[in-house]
Write a protein that holds these residues in place. Structure first.
Motif, short mmCIF file in Angstrom:
data_model
loop_
_atom_site.label_atom_id
_atom_site.label_comp_id
_atom_site.label_asym_id
_atom_site.label_seq_id
_atom_site.Cartn_x
_atom_site.Cartn_y
_atom_site.Cartn_z
N SER A 1 -50.88 103.86 -20.63
CA SER A 1 -51.76 102.79 -20.15
C SER A 1 -51.98 101.67 -21.16
O SER A 1 -52.58 100.65 -20.83
CB SER A 1 -53.12 103.37 -19.75
OG SER A 1 -53.74 104.02 -20.86
N ALA A 2 -51.52 101.81 -22.39
CA ALA A 2 -51.77 100.80 -23.43
C ALA A 2 -51.04 99.49 -23.14
O ALA A 2 -50.01 99.46 -22.47
CB ALA A 2 -51.32 101.34 -24.78
N LYS A 3 -51.59 98.39 -23.69
CA LYS A 3 -50.96 97.08 -23.54
C LYS A 3 -49.89 96.84 -24.60
O LYS A 3 -48.95 96.06 -24.39
CB LYS A 3 -52.03 95.99 -23.62
CG LYS A 3 -52.98 95.98 -22.43
CD LYS A 3 -53.98 94.83 -22.54
CE LYS A 3 -54.92 94.81 -21.34
NZ LYS A 3 -55.93 93.72 -21.46
N THR A 4 -50.05 97.46 -25.77
CA THR A 4 -49.05 97.36 -26.84
C THR A 4 -48.53 98.75 -27.15
O THR A 4 -49.31 99.67 -27.38
CB THR A 4 -49.65 96.75 -28.12
OG1 THR A 4 -50.14 95.44 -27.82
CG2 THR A 4 -48.61 96.67 -29.22
N ILE A 5 -47.21 98.91 -27.11
CA ILE A 5 -46.62 100.24 -27.34
C ILE A 5 -45.49 100.12 -28.37
O ILE A 5 -44.59 99.28 -28.23
CB ILE A 5 -46.06 100.82 -26.03
CG1 ILE A 5 -47.16 100.92 -24.97
CG2 ILE A 5 -45.44 102.21 -26.28
CD1 ILE A 5 -46.65 101.31 -23.59
N TYR A 6 -45.56 100.96 -29.38
CA TYR A 6 -44.48 101.06 -30.37
C TYR A 6 -43.58 102.23 -29.98
O TYR A 6 -44.04 103.37 -29.88
CB TYR A 6 -45.05 101.29 -31.77
CG TYR A 6 -45.80 100.10 -32.33
CD1 TYR A 6 -45.10 99.03 -32.89
CD2 TYR A 6 -47.19 100.05 -32.29
CE1 TYR A 6 -45.78 97.93 -33.40
CE2 TYR A 6 -47.88 98.96 -32.80
CZ TYR A 6 -47.17 97.90 -33.34
OH TYR A 6 -47.83 96.82 -33.85
N ILE A 7 -42.29 101.94 -29.73
CA ILE A 7 -41.33 103.00 -29.42
C ILE A 7 -40.60 103.39 -30.71
O ILE A 7 -40.07 102.53 -31.41
CB ILE A 7 -40.29 102.56 -28.36
CG1 ILE A 7 -40.99 102.12 -27.07
CG2 ILE A 7 -39.33 103.70 -28.07
CD1 ILE A 7 -40.02 101.67 -25.99
N LEU A 8 -40.58 104.69 -30.98
CA LEU A 8 -39.87 105.21 -32.16
C LEU A 8 -38.67 106.02 -31.67
O LEU A 8 -38.82 107.17 -31.27
CB LEU A 8 -40.81 106.09 -32.98
CG LEU A 8 -42.16 105.47 -33.38
CD1 LEU A 8 -43.00 106.50 -34.12
CD2 LEU A 8 -41.95 104.23 -34.23
#
Length: 478
Positions: free
Chosen positions: A393-400
């Motif tokens: 649900s977050a607006k900013t997502i860091y994909i690792l």
């Protein structure tokens, strides 16, 4: 009787892609064995084949013959979502580049196809930040040059396809001369060889008797479905469960197996390699089909869809995880999403691809909001990564990605999301874990610190090879 293919219609293009998928699947293990490094990630063939199988699945499911623009949209979406690994991602861009050029015509001529191969080459090179010659890029470039230089008959695709296949074969054979590590290991480039098999599959679609029969059955099936559309409703579907799976074995009597399951349904398609057997069938008794197949080997990539409601069923359950509830969505044996929503802070989340559940729990414990199990040897597709994004649900997502072979797929998934999705080019579990633990640090400082993380992996060699003048034998600890 002499066969001539003057133009490629949507139906003919459909047959070409289905044939290419089956031909590539047939040689997937050959491509896996070509990987230079002996670590157990020899998955070029698997990634390219599964990427193209996503296209095959979409095309087999067509109810009627589409117009060219509609077909292009179907294939583009399927190949993008199905793309996995570097080789599969580049293949998806090659296919999309080709399709971009032909979407505005109902009949593809040879000159049009030649320009489409140039577009395919350009799209492939754009997809790679630092193009390296002696790879899949070189092969598609040489094929595009051969397409433009073709001087044969312009009213018959058969010699044109043979010409392109031969150009690909020559380019593949030359890859060791362009990339020293290939010459040292005594192999050709696996991704480039995959392009050769795709083109050979195109050719087989118009020259191989068995392939022609198979493709004719598919075409007839689509025609029959088209004729019945006006009066068939969901209550009249004879076999309502579309059932697909892979048997992790290719060492059994294929005809005997087909004879057993074909009595349980229709629209059966079975393809076998040395190590895997893929099955597609419409049946009212999927359990019986799976029982027959399960007796021959472990089952993987299982999917059962009720065609009456066109709804994918997934298993959703709650598991106790780190003292709280975590939602687990299981769609197939090799892909699992785990979430810990409480780790979303200030509308920012970390989403990591990990090798196994133990590592997933470690990431969730130390700050990741979501993990996707599907790392080494089982690279997730764009669709797999995208599914996880949709549930965060977050607006900013860091994909690792935590694996160099997953970065490209992660970036494609990120591009399809309208939120602020940032792919951090983490290549190891340690890099990803360091980022997760220190996620509240200033981003630029954190990225600078990542380079100081060094990892060592201990594994067994899966093939004989030679790297940096070191002879390595299968089974040795490396």
């Amino acid at each position: 009787m002499k066969i001539e293919i003057k133009v490629l219609t949507p139906l003919r293009l459909t047959k070409l892609f289905i044939a290419a998928s089956r031909w590539l699947l047939k040689y997937a293990d050959v491509l896996n064995d070509l990987n230079v490094y002996p670590v157990p990630d020899g998955d070029t063939g698997t990634n390219m084949s599964m990427t193209l199988q996503s296209v095959e699945n979409a095309l087999i499911g067509l109810q009627t013959e589409p117009k060219m623009e509609e077909l292009v949209d179907i294939i583009s979406e399927a190949v993008l979502l199905g793309a996995r690994g570097n080789s599969g991602t580049i293949l998806s861009q090659i296919i999309q580049g080709f399709l971009d050029e032909v979407r505005d015509t109902e009949e593809i001529t040879i000159p049009k196809a030649a320009r489409a191969f140039v577009s395919a080459k350009e799209r492939a090179y754009m997809a790679v930040s630092q193009p390296v010659e002696g790879t899949i890029l070189t092969v598609i470039r040489k094929v595009s040059e051969a397409a433009i230089a073709y001087e044969g008959p312009k009213d018959n695709f058969i010699p044109f396809l043979v010409h392109l296949k031969n150009a690909a074969a020559e380019a593949v054979d030359d890859t060791p001369n362009l990339l020293p590590k290939l010459k040292e290991a005594g192999v050709v480039d696996a991704g480039g060889k995959g392009i050769f098999y795709v083109l050979e599959g195109f050719e087989k679609s118009v020259t191989d008797p068995e392939m022609l029969k198979d493709l004719a059955r598919i075409a007839n099936s689509q025609v029959n479905r088209k004729q019945k559309l006006e009066y068939v409703n969901k209550n009249e579907i004879k076999f309502k469960y579309c059932t697909e799976f892979i048997i992790e074995s290719g060492d059994f009597d294929l005809e005997e197996y087909k004879e057993k399951i074909q009595q349980l349904g229709d629209s059966m398609v079975v393809a076998q390699t040395r190590k895997k057997t893929k099955t597609h069938i419409h049946t009212n008794h999927p359990g019986q089909v799976l029982e027959i197949a399960g007796a021959l080997g472990n089952l993987n990539n299982m999917k059962i869809e009720n065609m009456e409601i066109q709804h994918n069923h997934v298993l959703v359950k709650e598991e106790e995880l780190n003292g709280g509830k975590a939602l687990v969505v299981e769609e197939e044996e090799t892909v699992k999403l785990l979430f810990n929503e409480k780790n979303i802070e200030n509308n920012v989340a970390v989403y990591a691809v990990v090798d196994n559940k133990n590592i997933a729990e470690l990431f969730l414990k130390d700050g990741a909001a979501a993990t996707l199990i599907g790392g080494q040897t089982k690279n997730p597709s764009v669709a797999d990564i995208e599914d996880g994004l949709k549930k965060i649900s977050a607006k900013t997502i860091y994909i690792l990605p935590n694996n160099k072979n997953i970065i490209a797929s992660a970036k494609l998934a990120a591009q399809r999301d309208k939120r602020d999705i940032i792919v951090i080019d983490t290549k190891t579990m340690l890099e990803g874990y360091y980022f997760t633990k220190n996620r509240k640090m200033n981003l630029q400082s954190l990225l600078r610190q990542l380079k100081f993380n060094n990892s060592i992996e201990i594994t067994k060699a899966v093939r004989d090879t030679k790297v940096n003048n070191i002879e390595i034998k299968v089974g040795e600890i490396i």
